[in-house]
Design an enzyme around this catalytic site. Structure first.
Site, PDB file in Angstrom:
ATOM      1  N   SER A 171      18.037  24.552 -82.140  1.00 20.73           N
ATOM      2  CA  SER A 171      18.000  24.364 -81.469  1.00 20.73           C
ATOM      3  C   SER A 171      19.665  25.225 -80.540  1.00 20.73           C
ATOM      4  O   SER A 171      20.250  25.242 -80.818  1.00 20.73           O
ATOM      5  CB  SER A 171      19.444  22.713 -81.252  1.00 20.73           C
ATOM      6  OG  SER A 171      19.736  22.049 -80.963  1.00 20.73           O
ATOM      7  N   LYS A 224      19.995  23.498 -87.316  1.00 24.33           N
ATOM      8  CA  LYS A 224      19.127  24.350 -86.743  1.00 24.33           C
ATOM      9  C   LYS A 224      18.718  25.868 -86.967  1.00 24.33           C
ATOM     10  O   LYS A 224      18.233  26.541 -86.256  1.00 24.33           O
ATOM     11  CB  LYS A 224      19.304  23.465 -84.829  1.00 24.33           C
ATOM     12  CG  LYS A 224      18.586  22.709 -85.200  1.00 24.33           C
ATOM     13  CD  LYS A 224      17.725  21.902 -84.738  1.00 24.33           C
ATOM     14  CE  LYS A 224      16.662  21.187 -84.598  1.00 24.33           C
ATOM     15  NZ  LYS A 224      15.430  20.867 -85.119  1.00 24.33           N
ATOM     16  N   TYR A 253      23.389  18.365 -87.909  1.00 22.28           N
ATOM     17  CA  TYR A 253      21.793  19.431 -87.294  1.00 22.28           C
ATOM     18  C   TYR A 253      22.458  21.036 -86.159  1.00 22.28           C
ATOM     19  O   TYR A 253      21.665  21.645 -86.596  1.00 22.28           O
ATOM     20  CB  TYR A 253      22.236  18.430 -85.440  1.00 22.28           C
ATOM     21  CG  TYR A 253      20.867  18.382 -84.476  1.00 22.28           C
ATOM     22  CD1 TYR A 253      19.848  17.922 -85.270  1.00 22.28           C
ATOM     23  CD2 TYR A 253      21.101  19.154 -83.773  1.00 22.28           C
ATOM     24  CE1 TYR A 253      18.748  17.929 -84.207  1.00 22.28           C
ATOM     25  CE2 TYR A 253      19.946  18.955 -83.187  1.00 22.28           C
ATOM     26  CZ  TYR A 253      18.554  19.064 -83.456  1.00 22.28           C
ATOM     27  OH  TYR A 253      17.576  18.635 -82.269  1.00 22.28           O
TER      28      TYR A 253
END
Length: 302
Positions: free
Chosen positions: A152, A169, A165
């Site tokens: 991401s 990622k 996150y």
């Protein structure tokens, strides 16, 4: 020469909706047999039902394709092994793994509970590792495999409220770098996709016009290229709204300063030379850093 997947077997995780569903539909439309995996939980990972995966399977079958549903949580390694076994028993091989499953537990780091940090890392990183580990021996044995990680822009470049996150990622990129090196001799290509797409995980965050441009379908071509026989390896492709970019982790030329008493002061004074990007490289492996450092040290001794 079209990008086709006839005779190929693909596993797509988190494929009950959003991006994963589009990945599964596109692979099936181009001839792949697809195991559609989805826990069927909420965006934050709570709950679960195989209904979401089954609905996508029904869609594929109605369009004349072949697919089966699986409700394993990627955090459960035994369940992931059983999922891969299900594909092997049904179709005899696994050619493609698209690690797409993920959850969000967004909060600023100061307000985040460590349980929410751990769970997000568990789903994205350990989930991807579990799936890779389960397909790996099969891909090695058949001397063929294509693995797509989902990274991401948050992992690559950061985003407020997404420390968990982002960490998970970028960790997938680190996993991709080493697996692509270890898989090379077995014709296992490993790449990462950084999608920008409006899905259940992003709704309510952007104006409708932007959401319309960011349809998950617009990301799919990048996945198809990375999952295909002709795929590169060790590539980070970024995709959104029909636009495609590549991200690189680079190493600057740097400078040799030695190990003097005043090296910290010299480094502070010359930091802009160290960070100068002219002549930077994209290392083929982690060894490049040491090679650059030692060669500069040796040259300084002459």
């Amino acid at each position: 020469m079209g990008i086709d997947f006839k005779g190929r077997v693909a596993i797509v995780t988190g494929a009950g909706g959003g991006l994963g569903r589009q990945h599964a539909l596109a692979l099936a439309a181009r001839g792949a047999k697809v195991l559609v995996n989805d826990l069927g939980g909420a965006v934050d990972g709570k709950g679960g039902s195989v209904g979401a995966a089954q609905a996508v399977v029904d869609e594929i079958v109605a369009a004349g394709g072949e697919a089966i549903a699986n409700g394993a949580s990627v955090t459960d390694y035994a369940a992931v092994q059983a999922m891969v076994q299900q594909a092997i028993e049904t179709w005899g091989r696994v050619d493609i793994l698209v690690n797409n499953a993920g959850i969000l537990r967004d909060k600023s780091f100061s307000k985040m509970e460590m349980d929410d940090f751990r769970l997000v890392v568990d789903v994205h990183l350990m989930g991807a590792a579990h799936c890779c580990k389960a397909v790996w021996p099969h891909m090695v044995a058949q001397q063929y495999g294509r693995i797509v990680m989902t990274t991401s822009s948050t992992g690559l470049y950061g985003n407020f409220g997404q420390s968990n996150y982002g960490a998970a990622k970028l960790a997938q990129v680190g996993l991709m770098q080493t697996l692509s090196i270890e898989g090379a001799k077995y014709n296992i290509h490993v790449n990462a996709l950084a999608p920008t797409a409006a899905t259940r995980m992003t709704e309510g965050l952007m104006p409708q016009e932007v959401l319309d441009a960011l349809k998950p379908e617009a990301v799919v071509p990048a996945m198809l290229v990375l999952a295909h026989e002709s795929a590169p390896s060790r590539t980070i492709l970024c995709a959104g709204a029909g636009t495609f970019e590549a991200a690189h982790i680079t190493l600057t030329q740097g400078i040799h300063l030695g190990m003097g008493a005043d090296t910290p002061e010299q480094l502070a004074a010359r930091l802009s030379e160290v960070t100068e990007r002219a002549g930077e490289q994209v290392p083929q492996s982690g060894a490049a850093q040491g090679t650059n450092e030692v060669s500069k040290a040796m040259a300084a001794r002459v």
